[in-house]
Every structure is written in C-alpha cells, then in structure tokens.
Design an enzyme around this catalytic site. Structure first.
Site, PDB file in Angstrom:
ATOM      1  N   GLU A 264       0.611  -1.253   0.203  1.00 16.59           N
ATOM      2  CA  GLU A 264      -0.148   0.035  -0.158  1.00 16.59           C
ATOM      3  C   GLU A 264       0.604   1.296   0.193  1.00 16.59           C
ATOM      4  O   GLU A 264       2.115   1.105   0.404  1.00 16.59           O
ATOM      5  CB  GLU A 264      -0.711   0.174   0.989  1.00 16.59           C
ATOM      6  CG  GLU A 264      -1.985  -0.615   1.182  1.00 16.59           C
ATOM      7  CD  GLU A 264      -2.972  -0.310   2.669  1.00 16.59           C
ATOM      8  OE1 GLU A 264      -2.527   0.491   3.358  1.00 16.59           O
ATOM      9  OE2 GLU A 264      -3.701  -1.457   3.069  1.00 16.59           O
ATOM     10  N   GLU A 318     -13.567   6.117  -1.458  1.00 19.03           N
ATOM     11  CA  GLU A 318     -14.753   5.009  -1.219  1.00 19.03           C
ATOM     12  C   GLU A 318     -15.787   6.489   0.296  1.00 19.03           C
ATOM     13  O   GLU A 318     -14.641   5.905   1.216  1.00 19.03           O
ATOM     14  CB  GLU A 318     -13.566   4.015  -0.054  1.00 19.03           C
ATOM     15  CG  GLU A 318     -13.323   3.087  -0.960  1.00 19.03           C
ATOM     16  CD  GLU A 318     -11.998   2.465  -0.632  1.00 19.03           C
ATOM     17  OE1 GLU A 318     -13.389   1.605  -0.332  1.00 19.03           O
ATOM     18  OE2 GLU A 318     -10.833   2.321  -0.579  1.00 19.03           O
ATOM     19  N   LYS A 321     -16.047   5.776   4.555  1.00 14.86           N
ATOM     20  CA  LYS A 321     -14.446   4.708   5.134  1.00 14.86           C
ATOM     21  C   LYS A 321     -14.964   6.115   5.942  1.00 14.86           C
ATOM     22  O   LYS A 321     -15.212   6.855   6.195  1.00 14.86           O
ATOM     23  CB  LYS A 321     -13.010   5.019   4.427  1.00 14.86           C
ATOM     24  CG  LYS A 321     -12.436   3.731   3.628  1.00 14.86           C
ATOM     25  CD  LYS A 321     -11.583   3.887   2.990  1.00 14.86           C
ATOM     26  CE  LYS A 321     -10.519   3.143   4.328  1.00 14.86           C
ATOM     27  NZ  LYS A 321      -9.648   3.619   3.457  1.00 14.86           N
ATOM     28  N   GLU A 327      -9.721   9.746   4.331  1.00 16.78           N
ATOM     29  CA  GLU A 327      -9.642   9.143   4.171  1.00 16.78           C
ATOM     30  C   GLU A 327     -10.047   8.533   2.858  1.00 16.78           C
ATOM     31  O   GLU A 327     -10.480   7.604   2.858  1.00 16.78           O
ATOM     32  CB  GLU A 327     -10.189   8.087   5.895  1.00 16.78           C
ATOM     33  CG  GLU A 327      -9.286   8.223   6.851  1.00 16.78           C
ATOM     34  CD  GLU A 327      -7.845   6.743   7.129  1.00 16.78           C
ATOM     35  OE1 GLU A 327      -8.581   6.308   6.060  1.00 16.78           O
ATOM     36  OE2 GLU A 327      -7.221   7.449   7.948  1.00 16.78           O
TER      37      GLU A 327
END
Length: 400
Positions: A264, A318, A321, A327
């Site tokens: 990541e 997203e 989240k 985030e």
C-alpha cells in the site's frame, strides 16, 4: 531538522524522475470497496487497464470481482482479514476457504497470492499475533494439499512501525520486541518463497510536520537529497531510503535475499483543514511519479537491480470510510469512473469519462470480506511505537 523522524513516520513509496516507458517490476492497485456508490466490477476492468496496472490487491476474495476479471491476465492478491485468523488455524477451515475463494476461480482468474492478516504485529493484540503464523501455515498447507502452492504464495502485510531504526538506511533495524515473531514469519517467507510486504504512506510524515519536511523529497521531485555516511549511497527521496532501511533490517536477521514489495502507498487528493498537503496537485505528483518510477530500469541505491512491486492505494474514493476527509479521498478514480485528477503521463489514459458512466451498485460483502483497512491514516496505529534515531544535523542541512 531531524529527517529521521520523517523516514520512520512516513516511509516508503516508489517514485523518481521520469525515465523511458519500459515497464520493469509491476504496477498494482488496491481495490477497496468501503462505499455504496461504486461501479460494478465488470466496469472496473478497463479502469485498471487504463493506468497500466497488471496487479490488483483485494481486501477479501469478492467473487463478483474475481469473476469480472476472469481471462484478463491481471494478477490478484486476495486477503484474509484479521478477524479470520483464529478460524484459519484450523486446517479444515483453511482448506475450505481456499477451495471456495481461490481454487474455484482458477485458472480463469489469475490469483497469485493470499495475504493473511493486515499489520498484525503492530496492533499490540496478542491473540492476533499468536494466530498469525499458524493461520499462514494452515493456508499454505491447504494450497499444498490442493496442488496450488507453486502458483499461489501466502504472505502478510506490515506497517513500517515494525522498524526501530531507519536512519541511516544502512542501520535499519526492527523493533526488539517484535524480533521473535518476525523471525518466525520470515522463516516462513524464506521456506515458501513469498515476499515481505510493507504498507507505507509518506503523506503521514508530511501531514505531521509540514513546516519541516521538504515536500520535494516526499513527492520525488528534484532535490539535493542526503547521503548515507556508512555506504556513501545517495538518496533523493524518502521512499528509497526507507526501502533500503527495510532491506538492512532484514539482512541483520539473516534474510537478505527476501524481496520487499510495497502493498500500500498513496496520497489523498482532499483533506480537512488540518491535513496539510492533501491536494489534487500533490496526489498527481506522488502517484504520477510513482508510475514513472515503475517505467524505469532502476531499483533502490542499495538494490539497484531489484524489481519494484508497488500497489497504489487506491482505485476509488470510498465514501463510507470513517475518519478524516483524507480517508475517503485516496482514489485515482471517482465512483462514476472519472479521474479524481489527471496523472499527467503519456500513454496513461486516466481522463474524465470512465467506462461505467453513472452506473453504481451497493456492495454486499461476501463471507470472506474484510474491513481491516477501514482506517489507514492513524499515526498512532501505524507509527506510535517507532523509536527514532537522531541523524547528524550536518548531513541533513542539504535538505533544509
């Protein structure tokens, strides 16, 4: 200024000046689904191809996704979340999971790896730590029993908080309290031929110290860099210095030949007022330079001939989240399939107008779904236990 803090806090990524567009190593992308507005998986296939990615990392083994990518040639790493470690100690349960979530998709979908657990060793949860290696062993044994161990490896991911010292890179070492458990998993990696995975976010370093960290050093822009006083190797970006610190830490334990992959790394395009640097322009530089780096025939200063394997976080913004605004804004794409920002690279077709239009679906997480990565920006979670080493100020003056 103590740049050592920045190495330990924010660590690696892969990026450098643009070289010729000849692919070396592999570009991967993390496909998270903590959202209620994402396009159906079949519409995601062309988006993955548009950024030149050849690998996808899932946090579960979503059959909708694996089915959609059948016969595309794109390699998949599927995940078994921390919540399943206890169950996976049972060989029968591990084999049932592998049969249902891996074997059933082969060979049409090219599943090449299973990561068991996410950043377990730095969560200070002994029940998880106790179950990690047995779970990995059970999953590997299931692959052996099914005749799949030659094509599918088993690994786990780590936070850079496993490092105790990262500066200079040649002095890289792991936390003393983690060495026993690390050596157990490292022995497993060596025996089974699986890579050592690291999650790394230089953005956290910049966010924590925006007035001191040289932004160019973090974003792989031109800068004077630093030189390791022990090796005389020169580093012009945080990523390479941190990767080599990990290699040094591995070598200190006798595992110098283990490959290091970055599972990541990414940069948010939007954040709250106190989230310095979370802008489309910085995200473009970070991920754009990352992809350019992967086009070059170069490794790190310590390992110039080693291929780099990196998974960008993430494919989509997203919206479900939790946590700060950043985030929900790590995506290369918006949920409608349009680019969150232009990567500015020739031949990379990340532009406005995705294949999915406005078609959206609400994910229904399958039995194997994992939400271990719900929060990726917690400095306490990732870096709260790192012991910092003070670097020579004279060496760091070149970056001031």
């Amino acid at each position: 200024m103590d740049l050592t803090n920045f190495f330990n806090y924010g660590s690696l990524l892969l990026i450098a000046p643009c070289l010729l567009p000849v692919m070396v190593g592999s570009i991967g992308v993390n496909y998270g689904q903590i959202a209620d507005n994402l396009p159906p998986p079949e519409d995601v296939v062309p988006l993955v191809k548009s950024i030149g990615a050849t690998q996808v990392k899932l946090y579960d083994a979503d059959p909708r996704v694996l089915g959609a990518f059948a016969n595309t040639g794109i390699e998949f790493m599927v995940g078994l979340g921390n919540e399943y470690l206890d169950k996976m100690r049972d060989p029968a349960k591990a084999q049932a999971w592998v049969k249902q979530n891996v074997q059933s998709h082969l060979p049409a979908t090219k599943i090449t790896s299973i990561f068991v657990g996410n950043e377990v060793l730095t969560l200070n949860d002994s029940s998880l730590s106790d179950n990690l290696l047995p779970a990995m062993q059970s999953v590997h044994a299931a692959l052996v029993n099914l005749g799949l161990d030659k094509q599918v490896t088993v690994t786990t991911t780590h936070s850079l908080a496993i490092l105790q010292t990262s500066y200079p890179p040649s002095a890289g070492s792991f936390r003393v309290d983690l060495i026993d458990r690390l050596c157990q998993t490292l022995g497993f990696h060596q025996k089974t031929g699986s890579p050592f995975l690291i999650n790394a976010y230089p953005y956290f370093a910049y966010k924590a110290n925006p007035t001191q960290i040289p932004l160019d050093f973090v974003l792989f822009q031109p800068n004077q860099g630093v030189t390791d006083p022990e090796t005389n190797l020169h580093y012009d970006n945080m990523l390479y210095a941190q990767i080599d610190a990990v290699y040094s830490a591995l070598a200190s334990l006798g595992y110098s030949k283990l490959p290091v992959h970055i599972s990541e790394t990414g940069w948010p395009s939007k954040g709250d007022e106190d989230e310095a640097g979370a802008t489309p322009e910085n995200a473009k530089k970070y991920n754009g330079n990352l992809i350019k780096l992967m086009s070059g025939k170069t490794g790190t200063p310590m390992r110039p001939d080693s291929d780099l394997n990196i998974y960008i976080f993430a494919l989509f913004n997203e919206n479900l989240k939790p946590g700060p605004t950043s985030e929900r804004n790590y995506g290369l794409f918006k949920p409608d399939g349009t680019a969150a920002y232009s990567l500015g690279i020739r031949g990379i077709n990340v532009v406005a107008g995705g294949s999915s239009g406005n078609a959206v679906t609400t994910p229904s997480y399958p039995t194997g779904s994992s939400t271990d990565y719900l929060s990726i920006s917690s400095a306490t979670k990732r870096y709260g236990h790192v012991v910092l080493m003070i670097a020579p100020l004279l060496l760091l003056k070149t970056l001031v």
